[in-house]
Design an enzyme around this catalytic site. Structure first.
Site, PDB file in Angstrom:
ATOM      1  N   LYS A  76      72.124 -13.595 -15.505  1.00  0.00           N
ATOM      2  CA  LYS A  76      72.653 -12.598 -16.455  1.00  0.00           C
ATOM      3  C   LYS A  76      73.206 -13.289 -17.705  1.00  0.00           C
ATOM      4  O   LYS A  76      72.955 -12.852 -18.820  1.00  0.00           O
ATOM      5  CB  LYS A  76      73.787 -11.769 -15.811  1.00  0.00           C
ATOM      6  CG  LYS A  76      73.376 -11.009 -14.558  1.00  0.00           C
ATOM      7  CD  LYS A  76      74.483 -10.104 -14.053  1.00  0.00           C
ATOM      8  CE  LYS A  76      75.717 -10.823 -13.527  1.00  0.00           C
ATOM      9  NZ  LYS A  76      75.532 -11.625 -12.322  1.00  0.00           N
ATOM     10  N   ARG A  83      81.042  -3.931 -12.227  1.00  0.00           N
ATOM     11  CA  ARG A  83      80.766  -4.607 -10.953  1.00  0.00           C
ATOM     12  C   ARG A  83      80.742  -3.625  -9.785  1.00  0.00           C
ATOM     13  O   ARG A  83      80.340  -3.982  -8.690  1.00  0.00           O
ATOM     14  CB  ARG A  83      81.879  -5.604 -10.639  1.00  0.00           C
ATOM     15  CG  ARG A  83      81.816  -6.976 -11.284  1.00  0.00           C
ATOM     16  CD  ARG A  83      80.662  -7.799 -10.802  1.00  0.00           C
ATOM     17  NE  ARG A  83      80.954  -9.164 -10.447  1.00  0.00           N
ATOM     18  CZ  ARG A  83      80.951 -10.201 -11.269  1.00  0.00           C
ATOM     19  NH1 ARG A  83      80.729 -10.047 -12.549  1.00  0.00           N
ATOM     20  NH2 ARG A  83      81.154 -11.415 -10.822  1.00  0.00           N
ATOM     21  N   ARG A 143      82.218 -24.856 -10.300  1.00  0.00           N
ATOM     22  CA  ARG A 143      83.239 -23.801 -10.332  1.00  0.00           C
ATOM     23  C   ARG A 143      83.767 -23.582  -8.924  1.00  0.00           C
ATOM     24  O   ARG A 143      83.018 -23.639  -7.954  1.00  0.00           O
ATOM     25  CB  ARG A 143      82.613 -22.500 -10.852  1.00  0.00           C
ATOM     26  CG  ARG A 143      82.678 -22.382 -12.342  1.00  0.00           C
ATOM     27  CD  ARG A 143      81.879 -21.251 -12.898  1.00  0.00           C
ATOM     28  NE  ARG A 143      81.899 -20.012 -12.129  1.00  0.00           N
ATOM     29  CZ  ARG A 143      81.227 -18.914 -12.480  1.00  0.00           C
ATOM     30  NH1 ARG A 143      80.496 -18.915 -13.576  1.00  0.00           N
ATOM     31  NH2 ARG A 143      81.263 -17.824 -11.748  1.00  0.00           N
TER      32      ARG A 143
HETATM   33  P1  AMP Z   1      81.012 -14.173 -13.061  1.00  0.00           P
HETATM   34  O1  AMP Z   1      81.225 -15.264 -14.056  1.00  0.00           O
HETATM   35  O2  AMP Z   1      80.520 -12.891 -13.680  1.00  0.00           O
HETATM   36  O3  AMP Z   1      80.193 -14.596 -11.869  1.00  0.00           O
HETATM   37  O4  AMP Z   1      82.469 -13.800 -12.497  1.00  0.00           O
HETATM   38  C1  AMP Z   1      83.249 -14.760 -11.818  1.00  0.00           C
HETATM   39  C2  AMP Z   1      84.382 -14.062 -11.094  1.00  0.00           C
HETATM   40  O5  AMP Z   1      85.205 -13.356 -12.054  1.00  0.00           O
HETATM   41  C3  AMP Z   1      83.959 -12.990 -10.099  1.00  0.00           C
HETATM   42  O6  AMP Z   1      83.626 -13.541  -8.837  1.00  0.00           O
HETATM   43  C4  AMP Z   1      85.211 -12.116 -10.045  1.00  0.00           C
HETATM   44  O7  AMP Z   1      86.238 -12.740  -9.285  1.00  0.00           O
HETATM   45  C5  AMP Z   1      85.669 -12.123 -11.487  1.00  0.00           C
HETATM   46  N1  AMP Z   1      85.056 -11.023 -12.265  1.00  0.00           N
HETATM   47  C6  AMP Z   1      84.182 -11.140 -13.302  1.00  0.00           C
HETATM   48  N2  AMP Z   1      83.847  -9.927 -13.765  1.00  0.00           N
HETATM   49  C7  AMP Z   1      84.511  -9.013 -13.000  1.00  0.00           C
HETATM   50  C8  AMP Z   1      84.564  -7.592 -12.970  1.00  0.00           C
HETATM   51  N3  AMP Z   1      83.852  -6.836 -13.821  1.00  0.00           N
HETATM   52  N4  AMP Z   1      85.352  -7.014 -12.033  1.00  0.00           N
HETATM   53  C9  AMP Z   1      86.078  -7.736 -11.179  1.00  0.00           C
HETATM   54  N5  AMP Z   1      86.064  -9.075 -11.135  1.00  0.00           N
HETATM   55  C10 AMP Z   1      85.289  -9.723 -12.039  1.00  0.00           C
END
Ligand code: AMP
Length: 218
Positions: free
Chosen positions: A13, A88, A164
């Site tokens: 994404k 999400r 990460r």
């Molecule tokens: P990502 O970089 O999109 O994979 O997000 C990393 C982490 O950030 C996720 O595993 C969640 O803990 C948190 N996170 C990111 N976007 C959201 C969202 N829209 N709602 C809730 N938690 C989020």
């Protein structure tokens, strides 16, 4: 144009959102990046978010809503944007669709980049992240150029790359479980609105991007 990119962690994404940002000159809004920046800057939001993020859990919806509202008020969002990592779950999707901001856009598209769980684990466990400029690399298909003593460095800014916290294998499995529990009702919601498109994410980034461009131009 308002685009929402959906899909499991590691589906690509972020990569697609960056390509769209360059092509259409719209901001790429990644809730994950905003939250990681908040953690890095030791803000209250960052401290709250960190307790959920490092376990692979979703950050509570009210925290995410707050930062989305704040971000959408910035002038660069006036002509559209691409969301990466938001919404999400069904609650966030409904919240998004209820925003007055949305009513300005005729072109609202939700795109699911679909990949299987074992591919998610393979991609994420090989992902390396730059804590300085947020660039993402992968030891399988986007290998950083500089490697010394088993350490990798960012092609953009030279910072040492890290894994990460939420890309550790156990956490990946937890993130996948959470993804599968929350994604179906959200997809059904977007399907009913006739805005959902699905692309197979297990091809090259440029092929996925071409498929997305086709969807947008139709
Ligand atoms: P990502 O970089 O999109 O994979 O997000 C990393 C982490 O950030 C996720 O595993 C969640 O803990 C948190 N996170 C990111 N976007 C959201 C969202 N829209 N709602 C809730 N938690 C989020």
């Amino acid at each position: 144009m308002l685009i929402v990119l959906l899909g499991p962690p590691g589906a690509g994404k972020g990569t697609q959102a960056k390509l769209m940002k360059e092509k259409f000159h719209i901001p790429h809004i990644s809730t994950g990046d905003i939250l990681r920046d908040a953690i890095k800057s030791h803000t209250k939001l960052g401290q709250e978010a960190n307790t959920f993020m490092h376990k692979g859990q979703l950050v509570p919806d009210d925290i995410v809503f707050g930062l989305i509202r704040h971000r959408l008020a910035e002038p660069d969002c006036k002509n559209g944007l691409v969301f990466d990592g938001f919404p999400r779950n069904l609650k966030q999707a409904k919240m998004l669709m209820n925003l007055e901001y949305i009513s300005d856009f005729v072109n609202f598209i939700a795109i699911l980049i679909d990949i299987a769980d074992d591919e998610v684990v393979r991609r994420l466990s090989n992902r390396r992240y730059c804590p300085n400029c947020n660039s993402i690399f992968n030891l399988i298909y986007k290998i950083p150029q500089k490697m010394e003593n088993g350490l990798y460095f960012c092609d953009n800014c030279g910072t040492e790359l890290v894994i990460r916290n939420d890309d550790k294998v156990e956490t990946i499995k937890n993130r996948l479980k959470i993804y599968h529990n929350s994604v179906k009702p959200m997809l059904d919601f977007f399907k009913k609105l006739s805005v959902l498109h699905i692309v197979n994410g297990v091809t090259s980034h440029s092929e996925v991007f071409n498929k997305i461009l086709k969807i947008i131009s139709n």
